[in-house]
Write a protein that holds these residues in place. Structure first.
Motif, PDB file in Angstrom:
ATOM      1  N   VAL A  14      20.165 -40.205   2.976  1.00 49.40           N
ATOM      2  CA  VAL A  14      20.949 -40.674   4.120  1.00 49.40           C
ATOM      3  C   VAL A  14      20.279 -40.236   5.418  1.00 49.40           C
ATOM      4  CG1 VAL A  14      23.165 -40.486   5.321  1.00 49.40           C
ATOM      5  CG2 VAL A  14      23.106 -40.667   2.826  1.00 49.40           C
ATOM      6  N   ALA A  15      19.812 -38.995   5.450  1.00 51.96           N
ATOM      7  CA  ALA A  15      19.161 -38.467   6.649  1.00 51.96           C
ATOM      8  C   ALA A  15      17.891 -39.231   6.971  1.00 51.96           C
ATOM      9  CB  ALA A  15      18.863 -36.982   6.476  1.00 51.96           C
ATOM     10  N   PHE A  16      17.088 -39.581   5.954  1.00 45.91           N
ATOM     11  CA  PHE A  16      15.870 -40.313   6.302  1.00 45.91           C
ATOM     12  C   PHE A  16      16.160 -41.731   6.754  1.00 45.91           C
ATOM     13  CE2 PHE A  16      14.942 -41.077   1.571  1.00 45.91           C
ATOM     14  CZ  PHE A  16      14.865 -42.456   1.596  1.00 45.91           C
ATOM     15  N   ALA A  17      17.214 -42.324   6.244  1.00 47.59           N
ATOM     16  CA  ALA A  17      17.607 -43.644   6.747  1.00 47.59           C
ATOM     17  C   ALA A  17      18.106 -43.551   8.192  1.00 47.59           C
ATOM     18  CB  ALA A  17      18.683 -44.244   5.846  1.00 47.59           C
ATOM     19  N   ALA A  18      18.871 -42.504   8.489  1.00 50.33           N
ATOM     20  CA  ALA A  18      19.359 -42.303   9.858  1.00 50.33           C
ATOM     21  C   ALA A  18      18.198 -42.064  10.818  1.00 50.33           C
ATOM     22  CB  ALA A  18      20.336 -41.136   9.899  1.00 50.33           C
ATOM     23  N   CYS A  19      17.206 -41.312  10.380  1.00 49.53           N
ATOM     24  CA  CYS A  19      16.018 -41.085  11.217  1.00 49.53           C
ATOM     25  C   CYS A  19      15.314 -42.398  11.535  1.00 49.53           C
ATOM     26  CB  CYS A  19      15.052 -40.131  10.529  1.00 49.53           C
ATOM     27  SG  CYS A  19      15.585 -38.400  10.516  1.00 49.53           S
ATOM     28  N   LEU A  33       8.994 -38.006  16.787  1.00 48.77           N
ATOM     29  CA  LEU A  33       9.802 -36.933  16.202  1.00 48.77           C
ATOM     30  C   LEU A  33      10.781 -37.460  15.164  1.00 48.77           C
ATOM     31  CD1 LEU A  33      10.508 -34.726  19.346  1.00 48.77           C
ATOM     32  CD2 LEU A  33       9.001 -34.193  17.423  1.00 48.77           C
ATOM     33  N   TRP A  34      11.396 -38.604  15.438  1.00 50.58           N
ATOM     34  CA  TRP A  34      12.309 -39.198  14.445  1.00 50.58           C
ATOM     35  C   TRP A  34      11.551 -39.615  13.194  1.00 50.58           C
ATOM     36  CZ3 TRP A  34      17.100 -38.124  14.315  1.00 50.58           C
ATOM     37  CH2 TRP A  34      17.831 -37.937  15.490  1.00 50.58           C
ATOM     38  N   TYR A  35      10.333 -40.156  13.359  1.00 48.46           N
ATOM     39  CA  TYR A  35       9.529 -40.522  12.183  1.00 48.46           C
ATOM     40  C   TYR A  35       9.109 -39.271  11.408  1.00 48.46           C
ATOM     41  CZ  TYR A  35       9.310 -45.400  13.595  1.00 48.46           C
ATOM     42  OH  TYR A  35       9.635 -46.695  13.914  1.00 48.46           O
ATOM     43  N   ALA A  36       8.830 -38.171  12.121  1.00 49.62           N
ATOM     44  CA  ALA A  36       8.504 -36.912  11.439  1.00 49.62           C
ATOM     45  C   ALA A  36       9.720 -36.425  10.644  1.00 49.62           C
ATOM     46  CB  ALA A  36       8.063 -35.859  12.450  1.00 49.62           C
ATOM     47  N   GLY A  37      10.907 -36.530  11.240  1.00 51.08           N
ATOM     48  CA  GLY A  37      12.131 -36.186  10.517  1.00 51.08           C
ATOM     49  C   GLY A  37      12.315 -37.040   9.282  1.00 51.08           C
ATOM     50  N   PHE A  38      11.975 -38.324   9.414  1.00 52.61           N
ATOM     51  CA  PHE A  38      12.030 -39.231   8.267  1.00 52.61           C
ATOM     52  C   PHE A  38      11.148 -38.709   7.133  1.00 52.61           C
ATOM     53  CE2 PHE A  38       9.518 -42.547   6.174  1.00 52.61           C
ATOM     54  CZ  PHE A  38      10.499 -43.165   5.420  1.00 52.61           C
ATOM     55  N   CYS A  41      12.615 -35.461   5.523  1.00 52.57           N
ATOM     56  CA  CYS A  41      13.788 -35.769   4.682  1.00 52.57           C
ATOM     57  C   CYS A  41      13.394 -36.526   3.422  1.00 52.57           C
ATOM     58  CB  CYS A  41      14.813 -36.569   5.487  1.00 52.57           C
ATOM     59  SG  CYS A  41      15.592 -35.609   6.795  1.00 52.57           S
ATOM     60  N   LEU A  42      12.452 -37.458   3.563  1.00 52.23           N
ATOM     61  CA  LEU A  42      11.967 -38.209   2.405  1.00 52.23           C
ATOM     62  C   LEU A  42      11.341 -37.267   1.384  1.00 52.23           C
ATOM     63  CD1 LEU A  42      11.265 -40.946   1.025  1.00 52.23           C
ATOM     64  CD2 LEU A  42       9.154 -40.901   2.346  1.00 52.23           C
ATOM     65  N   THR A  43      10.536 -36.332   1.863  1.00 54.29           N
ATOM     66  CA  THR A  43       9.869 -35.388   0.963  1.00 54.29           C
ATOM     67  C   THR A  43      10.887 -34.538   0.202  1.00 54.29           C
ATOM     68  OG1 THR A  43       7.944 -35.314   2.416  1.00 54.29           O
ATOM     69  CG2 THR A  43       8.212 -33.496   0.866  1.00 54.29           C
ATOM     70  N   PHE A  44      11.840 -33.942   0.929  1.00 50.65           N
ATOM     71  CA  PHE A  44      12.859 -33.121   0.262  1.00 50.65           C
ATOM     72  C   PHE A  44      13.680 -33.949  -0.723  1.00 50.65           C
ATOM     73  CE2 PHE A  44      12.437 -30.052   3.876  1.00 50.65           C
ATOM     74  CZ  PHE A  44      12.068 -28.976   3.103  1.00 50.65           C
ATOM     75  N   SER A  45      14.026 -35.154  -0.343  1.00 43.32           N
ATOM     76  CA  SER A  45      14.821 -36.010  -1.210  1.00 43.32           C
ATOM     77  C   SER A  45      14.083 -36.304  -2.517  1.00 43.32           C
ATOM     78  CB  SER A  45      15.167 -37.313  -0.479  1.00 43.32           C
ATOM     79  OG  SER A  45      16.004 -38.112  -1.279  1.00 43.32           O
TER      80      SER A  45
END
Length: 108
Positions: A14-19, A33-38, A41-45
């Motif tokens: 959900v977080a990577f989609a929001a990013c 920064l939002w793409y870095a957050g993506f 989050c993608l990696t952790f997911s």
């Protein structure tokens, strides 16, 4: 414990989609920064999904992971991005949630 990790993995989805949604609304360094957050989050997911599939059936784990991501992304869309919350969107979102709960109860 694996079910908790699976839920956390779904929340990271959900977080990577929001990013991605926030990156679309911005430009320049803020978008970067939002793409870095993506990517974070993608990696952790993905790491958590791989971990839980060692114990849970892949079909169930993947369905729950994508379901949490789908439900969460729709809710973020409604609450954050001001997407419409029509009767049919909420109705089908509810059926998806019931399906995910059902998968949890019928899985070993």
């Amino acid at each position: 414990m694996n079910w908790i990790l699976l839920i956390i993995a779904g929340l990271f989805e959900v977080a990577f989609a929001a990013c991605l949604g926030k990156a679309k609304e911005t430009t320049g360094n803020v978008a970067v920064l939002w793409y870095a957050g993506f990517l974070v989050c993608l990696t952790f997911s993905m790491i958590l999904l791989v971990k839980v599939t060692k114990e849970l059936p892949i079909g169930t784990a993947y369905a729950v992971w994508t379901g949490i991501g789908a439900v969460g992304s729709v809710l973020v869309g409604i609450l954050v991005f001001k997407e419409p919350a029509t009767f049919w969107r909420v109705f089908f979102l509810s059926t998806l949630i019931l399906s995910l709960v059902g998968l949890k109860f019928v899985s070993k």
